[in-house]
Design a protein around this motif. Sequence first.
Motif, mmCIF file in Angstrom:
data_model
loop_
_atom_site.group_PDB
_atom_site.id
_atom_site.type_symbol
_atom_site.label_atom_id
_atom_site.label_comp_id
_atom_site.label_asym_id
_atom_site.label_seq_id
_atom_site.Cartn_x
_atom_site.Cartn_y
_atom_site.Cartn_z
ATOM 1 N N SER A 181 -14.286 -1.635 -1.563
ATOM 2 C CA SER A 181 -15.329 -1.865 -2.564
ATOM 3 C C SER A 181 -16.253 -0.653 -2.670
ATOM 4 C CB SER A 181 -16.142 -3.114 -2.207
ATOM 5 O OG SER A 181 -15.333 -4.269 -2.217
ATOM 6 N N ARG A 182 -16.503 0.014 -1.533
ATOM 7 C CA ARG A 182 -17.312 1.238 -1.569
ATOM 8 C C ARG A 182 -16.638 2.317 -2.411
ATOM 9 N NH1 ARG A 182 -18.435 2.816 4.443
ATOM 10 N NH2 ARG A 182 -17.366 0.876 4.928
ATOM 11 N N VAL A 183 -15.319 2.447 -2.271
ATOM 12 C CA VAL A 183 -14.581 3.427 -3.063
ATOM 13 C C VAL A 183 -14.769 3.153 -4.551
ATOM 14 C CG1 VAL A 183 -12.283 4.272 -3.666
ATOM 15 C CG2 VAL A 183 -12.858 3.860 -1.281
ATOM 16 N N VAL A 184 -14.515 1.909 -4.956
ATOM 17 C CA VAL A 184 -14.577 1.548 -6.374
ATOM 18 C C VAL A 184 -15.989 1.707 -6.923
ATOM 19 C CG1 VAL A 184 -14.305 -0.334 -8.024
ATOM 20 C CG2 VAL A 184 -12.596 0.000 -6.231
ATOM 21 N N ILE A 233 -8.306 3.263 -11.123
ATOM 22 C CA ILE A 233 -8.596 3.891 -9.827
ATOM 23 C C ILE A 233 -7.391 3.701 -8.926
ATOM 24 C CG2 ILE A 233 -9.965 3.707 -7.715
ATOM 25 C CD1 ILE A 233 -12.398 3.128 -9.388
ATOM 26 N N ASP A 234 -6.971 4.778 -8.274
ATOM 27 C CA ASP A 234 -5.826 4.714 -7.370
ATOM 28 C C ASP A 234 -5.890 5.903 -6.414
ATOM 29 O OD1 ASP A 234 -3.561 3.754 -6.209
ATOM 30 O OD2 ASP A 234 -2.274 3.928 -7.976
ATOM 31 N N GLU A 235 -4.943 5.951 -5.457
ATOM 32 C CA GLU A 235 -4.885 7.073 -4.515
ATOM 33 C C GLU A 235 -3.933 8.145 -5.025
ATOM 34 O OE1 GLU A 235 -3.352 4.050 -2.533
ATOM 35 O OE2 GLU A 235 -5.295 3.230 -3.031
ATOM 36 N N SER A 236 -4.257 9.391 -4.695
ATOM 37 C CA SER A 236 -3.384 10.526 -4.964
ATOM 38 C C SER A 236 -3.274 11.332 -3.667
ATOM 39 C CB SER A 236 -3.958 11.400 -6.089
ATOM 40 O OG SER A 236 -3.188 12.562 -6.275
#
Length: 561
Positions: free
Chosen positions: A297-300, A234-237
């Motif tokens: 944590s919500r993102v993951v 998981i990462d940002e794009s």
Amino acid sequence: MSARKKITLSEEEIRFMIEESTDGEESTDGEEEIQDESDSSTCSSENEDEFSSSDDENVLPSDWTRKGKSKLPFTFRGDSGVKFIIIDKENPMEYFAKFFDEVIDYLVTETNRYAGEFLDENGDRLSSQSRVNRWYDTDACEMKLFVGLLILQGIDSKLENSMYFTSRESIATPFYRKVMSGRRFDLLQKFLHLVDNATITDGPGRKTAKIKPFTDLILKKFRENYIPRKNISIDESLMGWKGNLSWVQYIPAKRKKFGIKFFELCESSTGYIWNFCIYSGKNTTFLDKYKNLPVTSRVVMSLMDPLLGKGYCLYTDNFYTSPTLADMLVDNETETVGTLRLTRKDVPAFIKNAKLKKGETVAAFRNKSMVLKWKDKKDVCVLSTLHDDSMKIVKSRRGHEKSKPKAIEDYNNNMGGVDLSDNLMVHFSTARNRLKKYYKKVFRHMLDMCLLNAFITYKMLGGKFPRREFTLRLAERMVSTYARRNKDAIRRPTRLVAKPSRLFERHFPEYCPPTEKKQKPLRKCALCRKNGKRKETSYWCKECDVGLCAAPCFKEWHTQE
């Protein structure tokens, strides 16, 4: 028990604390938001606990130990692989259709609806010469043809859309004009729409209302058509965009520094984009059951939710990783490996304060989690629920051998799923920088994502063509399958453009070819018309496709610039 004493922080740590939001996990390493949505610039009591440490750096919290036992990994139970059947495995259209056919029907409906609404509202104000008056409803066949041309433009890149349909010989690409007129292509671009405007209401999701139904449909196809293998990241794009948009982000480390941020879950080995969500500030949509967690944590947990309990191994960078998040993932039978900020809550004080020489390590263990700090050129801290503190001999790019923690080596090999997909999408991208509407840029970005995922599934099923050939064959097949000649297809340009090749090629005068109505037709002389005269002639130049007087116009046309 020794009394707790006040800790003196460095300027860098104080600056980091100020930039952190109240949950202690919201700021990004190397990122700066255009609009600061934090309600407070000081640390909350939770932050103070996070940055506090023990009086004695050698004293461990009761739940951390200096030695830990190797933990068996969770059994992987994910049903990974391609989830559709292909009849002709070398036909790129079949793969792309699995991701985009349902989307095409949606686009046709919304585009026709929006065009109708526009004409009803603005019909009285339009001039009789407006191109909009020539609009007629599109259908799935024409929309697929339009998408095929967009894909082809991703390979054949030009500065402006008009350059694809020009008749100017030096830059002309006649193929486009044979398939669709430039005027019709422009109208389809103008009225392309992704949502019914009547359904947009004020509320938490107002910022992304113009794109959410469309992106949800795309996301559904991504999940249905493929299940990722064990290692995921998981990462940002960042999708480049410099327009006036309140949730545009600024990330200096990215190639395009301004844009719309996506949180993406990708397969580590292939870059297949399996899940994503679009960041829109405080209005970002996450699953309700994780609403009480910190933002990272919500993102993951929201992205991972469909894969929890199946033994996956998730790799994250230090923006997301924390001991608390690792415990939640372990409770859901999911491994995690990631770099860790030493300022995170629950990181043992002696790990934070340890002064190491190059090559030395120090580790702490709690349940299934391990926090390890290793000195390379600088301190590197990693959290893993899969590894112990064992070392591994690895070779550098120059062939030198050195000892490195196995957890860090595995992190380096599996963290790059999102970066891999970003790098692949840069090539043959259909997106353009000068689009005026952000949702049209999102549409093209989603199209690029579909093309990438279609290619990855093609390779999974044994495809042999490289990506450029796959994309080119897809565009050619779509155009040849859905192209049709209609009243708007091929048209002689209204403005005459002389071909430069007329000055050095061998051209000869001929009689104008007969038509259905006349055996000896006449044509207007191009040179006379250029000079403001009206004269018809029975001669023409076949190569230049213009009528010309036999003398002196034919000679002057082919000798004078």
